[in-house]
Design an enzyme around this catalytic site. Sequence first.
Site, PDB file in Angstrom:
ATOM      1  N   SER A   1       7.273   2.559  12.789  1.00 16.24           N
ATOM      2  CA  SER A   1       8.330   3.546  12.938  1.00 16.24           C
ATOM      3  C   SER A   1       9.012   3.587  14.287  1.00 16.24           C
ATOM      4  O   SER A   1       8.416   2.977  15.209  1.00 16.24           O
ATOM      5  CB  SER A   1       7.669   5.246  12.909  1.00 16.24           C
ATOM      6  OG  SER A   1       8.354   6.044  13.268  1.00 16.24           O
TER       7      SER A   1
ATOM      8  N   GLY B   1       8.575   6.887  -2.109  1.00  9.43           N
ATOM      9  CA  GLY B   1       9.177   6.618  -0.608  1.00  9.43           C
ATOM     10  C   GLY B   1       9.646   5.113  -0.389  1.00  9.43           C
ATOM     11  O   GLY B   1       9.677   4.407  -1.155  1.00  9.43           O
ATOM     12  N   ILE B   2       9.105   4.646   0.846  1.00  4.86           N
ATOM     13  CA  ILE B   2       9.358   3.386   1.212  1.00  4.86           C
ATOM     14  C   ILE B   2       8.627   2.242   0.488  1.00  4.86           C
ATOM     15  O   ILE B   2       9.256   1.294   0.333  1.00  4.86           O
ATOM     16  CB  ILE B   2       9.338   3.201   2.911  1.00  4.86           C
ATOM     17  CG1 ILE B   2      10.410   3.988   3.493  1.00  4.86           C
ATOM     18  CG2 ILE B   2       9.373   1.952   3.422  1.00  4.86           C
ATOM     19  CD1 ILE B   2      10.136   4.404   5.171  1.00  4.86           C
ATOM     20  N   GLY B   3       7.449   2.575   0.373  1.00  8.79           N
ATOM     21  CA  GLY B   3       6.442   1.645  -0.269  1.00  8.79           C
ATOM     22  C   GLY B   3       6.999   1.359  -1.661  1.00  8.79           C
ATOM     23  O   GLY B   3       7.181   0.081  -2.221  1.00  8.79           O
TER      24      GLY B   3
ATOM     25  N   THR C   1       0.866  -1.144  -0.006  1.00 12.33           N
ATOM     26  CA  THR C   1       0.047   0.065  -0.039  1.00 12.33           C
ATOM     27  C   THR C   1       1.032   1.196   0.053  1.00 12.33           C
ATOM     28  O   THR C   1       2.095   1.231   0.394  1.00 12.33           O
ATOM     29  CB  THR C   1      -0.868   0.104   1.259  1.00 12.33           C
ATOM     30  OG1 THR C   1      -0.307  -0.051   2.384  1.00 12.33           O
ATOM     31  CG2 THR C   1      -1.835  -1.227   1.239  1.00 12.33           C
ATOM     32  N   GLY C   2       0.465   2.247  -0.534  1.00 12.78           N
ATOM     33  CA  GLY C   2       1.230   3.573  -0.801  1.00 12.78           C
ATOM     34  C   GLY C   2       2.642   3.367  -1.351  1.00 12.78           C
ATOM     35  O   GLY C   2       3.482   3.785  -0.776  1.00 12.78           O
ATOM     36  N   SER C   3       2.586   2.825  -2.638  1.00 12.49           N
ATOM     37  CA  SER C   3       3.899   2.283  -3.100  1.00 12.49           C
ATOM     38  C   SER C   3       4.180   3.283  -4.330  1.00 12.49           C
ATOM     39  O   SER C   3       4.886   2.639  -4.960  1.00 12.49           O
ATOM     40  CB  SER C   3       3.900   0.888  -3.461  1.00 12.49           C
ATOM     41  OG  SER C   3       2.554   0.475  -4.001  1.00 12.49           O
ATOM     42  N   THR C   4       3.731   4.285  -4.512  1.00 10.49           N
ATOM     43  CA  THR C   4       4.005   5.121  -5.618  1.00 10.49           C
ATOM     44  C   THR C   4       5.047   6.112  -5.335  1.00 10.49           C
ATOM     45  O   THR C   4       5.751   6.885  -6.215  1.00 10.49           O
ATOM     46  CB  THR C   4       3.030   6.011  -6.133  1.00 10.49           C
ATOM     47  OG1 THR C   4       2.494   6.938  -5.025  1.00 10.49           O
ATOM     48  CG2 THR C   4       1.814   5.244  -6.692  1.00 10.49           C
TER      49      THR C   4
ATOM     50  N   TYR D   1       0.742  10.951  15.443  1.00  6.78           N
ATOM     51  CA  TYR D   1       1.299   9.868  14.595  1.00  6.78           C
ATOM     52  C   TYR D   1       1.885   8.730  15.398  1.00  6.78           C
ATOM     53  O   TYR D   1       1.451   7.857  14.944  1.00  6.78           O
ATOM     54  CB  TYR D   1       2.281  10.664  13.579  1.00  6.78           C
ATOM     55  CG  TYR D   1       3.635   9.831  12.935  1.00  6.78           C
ATOM     56  CD1 TYR D   1       3.111   9.081  11.751  1.00  6.78           C
ATOM     57  CD2 TYR D   1       4.650   9.462  13.336  1.00  6.78           C
ATOM     58  CE1 TYR D   1       3.801   8.315  10.918  1.00  6.78           C
ATOM     59  CE2 TYR D   1       5.562   8.624  12.781  1.00  6.78           C
ATOM     60  CZ  TYR D   1       5.048   7.978  11.523  1.00  6.78           C
ATOM     61  OH  TYR D   1       5.956   7.140  10.781  1.00  6.78           O
TER      62      TYR D   1
HETATM   63  P1  NAD Z   1       5.716   9.199   1.296  1.00  4.59           P
HETATM   64  O1  NAD Z   1       4.661  10.440   1.862  1.00  4.59           O
HETATM   65  O2  NAD Z   1       7.004   9.532   0.681  1.00  4.59           O
HETATM   66  O3  NAD Z   1       4.981   8.150   0.509  1.00  4.59           O
HETATM   67  C1  NAD Z   1       3.663   7.885   0.843  1.00  4.59           C
HETATM   68  C2  NAD Z   1       2.904   7.025  -0.194  1.00  4.59           C
HETATM   69  O4  NAD Z   1       1.475   6.718   0.228  1.00  4.59           O
HETATM   70  C3  NAD Z   1       2.719   7.813  -1.457  1.00  4.59           C
HETATM   71  O5  NAD Z   1       3.020   6.873  -2.748  1.00  4.59           O
HETATM   72  C4  NAD Z   1       1.254   8.405  -1.345  1.00  4.59           C
HETATM   73  O6  NAD Z   1       0.895   8.688  -2.685  1.00  4.59           O
HETATM   74  C5  NAD Z   1       0.685   7.045  -0.732  1.00  4.59           C
HETATM   75  N1  NAD Z   1      -0.615   7.266  -0.065  1.00  4.59           N
HETATM   76  C6  NAD Z   1      -0.609   8.224   0.748  1.00  4.59           C
HETATM   77  N2  NAD Z   1      -2.010   8.392   1.398  1.00  4.59           N
HETATM   78  C7  NAD Z   1      -2.843   7.161   0.510  1.00  4.59           C
HETATM   79  C8  NAD Z   1      -3.881   6.723   0.597  1.00  4.59           C
HETATM   80  N3  NAD Z   1      -4.815   7.079   1.442  1.00  4.59           N
HETATM   81  N4  NAD Z   1      -4.490   5.768   0.030  1.00  4.59           N
HETATM   82  C9  NAD Z   1      -3.280   5.185  -1.033  1.00  4.59           C
HETATM   83  N5  NAD Z   1      -1.863   5.754  -0.900  1.00  4.59           N
HETATM   84  C10 NAD Z   1      -1.636   6.686  -0.207  1.00  4.59           C
HETATM   85  O7  NAD Z   1       5.931   8.259   2.821  1.00  4.59           O
HETATM   86  P2  NAD Z   1       7.234   7.499   3.383  1.00  4.59           P
HETATM   87  O8  NAD Z   1       8.046   8.280   3.986  1.00  4.59           O
HETATM   88  O9  NAD Z   1       7.779   6.465   2.180  1.00  4.59           O
HETATM   89  O10 NAD Z   1       6.554   6.495   4.561  1.00  4.59           O
HETATM   90  C11 NAD Z   1       5.838   5.448   4.249  1.00  4.59           C
HETATM   91  C12 NAD Z   1       5.525   4.685   5.487  1.00  4.59           C
HETATM   92  O11 NAD Z   1       6.710   4.541   6.307  1.00  4.59           O
HETATM   93  C13 NAD Z   1       4.828   5.314   6.395  1.00  4.59           C
HETATM   94  O12 NAD Z   1       3.635   4.424   7.088  1.00  4.59           O
HETATM   95  C14 NAD Z   1       5.390   6.051   7.505  1.00  4.59           C
HETATM   96  O13 NAD Z   1       4.680   6.213   8.716  1.00  4.59           O
HETATM   97  C15 NAD Z   1       6.422   4.871   7.653  1.00  4.59           C
HETATM   98  N6  NAD Z   1       7.829   5.465   8.188  1.00  4.59           N
HETATM   99  C16 NAD Z   1       8.442   6.487   7.393  1.00  4.59           C
HETATM  100  C17 NAD Z   1       9.705   7.201   7.846  1.00  4.59           C
HETATM  101  C18 NAD Z   1      10.462   7.994   7.279  1.00  4.59           C
HETATM  102  O14 NAD Z   1      11.341   8.615   7.969  1.00  4.59           O
HETATM  103  N7  NAD Z   1      10.283   8.139   6.138  1.00  4.59           N
HETATM  104  C19 NAD Z   1      10.481   6.594   9.195  1.00  4.59           C
HETATM  105  C20 NAD Z   1       9.414   5.609   9.672  1.00  4.59           C
HETATM  106  C21 NAD Z   1       8.210   5.204   9.299  1.00  4.59           C
END
Ligand code: NAD
Length: 255
Positions: A141, A18-20, A13-16, A154
């Site tokens: 996290s 970052g981490i996804g 989920t949310g894989s367009t 959060y």
């Molecule tokens: P990001 O904001 O860079 O990417 C988030 C992705 O989710 C995007 O592809 C966005 O389009 C998608 N998205 C957002 N809302 C959505 C929805 N309602 N339905 C479908 N897709 C949706 O986020 P990230 O930094 O890659 O974080 C990803 C996960 O990792 C999150 O759960 C975040 O809490 C966790 N996390 C991130 C970090 C960090 O430092 N980046 C650290 C710890 C945990």
Amino acid sequence: MDLHLKNKTALITGSTKGIGKAIATQLALEDANVIINGRTDSAVEQTIAEIKSNYPNSKVTGVAADISTADGQQKIFKQVPEVDILVNNMGIFQPMDYFEIDDETWDKFFKVNVLSGNALSKFYLPKMLAKDFGRIIFIASEEAIMPSGEMPQYSMTKSMNLSLAKSLSKLTKATHVTVNTIMPGSTLTEGVEKMLEDMYEKADFMKNHRSRSQIQRLIRPEEIGRFTAFVASPDSPSFSGEALRLDGGLVPTIM
Ligand code: NAD
């Protein structure tokens, strides 16, 4: 190392971004059938095209759906009736002053960061149990176990991810299904990049705001991608109900 993920179907989920996206890319590299999820067709299509252009043999499809809504969840369930691997990655974050967080905001974070992953798990877990294989991974996290106080609305949801994953793991006893949580530390994703630009002095973020980090740099999303692919693989049958840290030493305790 072959992780034996060939032909396993994985929804991230949310894989367009970052981490996804990094997890999806790694699973695609390991020959899994990867399903990308984001909110818009264009973002999903762009991500599929990007992964395929880097890895032409990869098997990547996608579903555009806002999984924080019932309609979005139904759309996913219809188009993807079964998966071997579910990565509940999607989550929102935003530093906020505790006294300015209203009930609507608490509600939104709970709904997006907890209930969406819960709804997907509730749908896919029985099917995994029926075929006696599956992996559910929540991306929480380090804020789950060490709230910084910068975003209470959060951190609370990330602690909940741990609790939920542990409860779900209790339903998998003596099966080949596992449910775990991974806790990344600060990672350089698009979301964090924007947060740093808006609210911090980017160059000094680690020194001033994450001084306990041993590595003193932001984690690269690919590092989380590779670790998650291993936990998602059949080669990791003994992680069950675990909260796995990948935080560059940010959390200072042994456990
Ligand atoms: P990001 O904001 O860079 O990417 C988030 C992705 O989710 C995007 O592809 C966005 O389009 C998608 N998205 C957002 N809302 C959505 C929805 N309602 N339905 C479908 N897709 C949706 O986020 P990230 O930094 O890659 O974080 C990803 C996960 O990792 C999150 O759960 C975040 O809490 C966790 N996390 C991130 C970090 C960090 O430092 N980046 C650290 C710890 C945990």
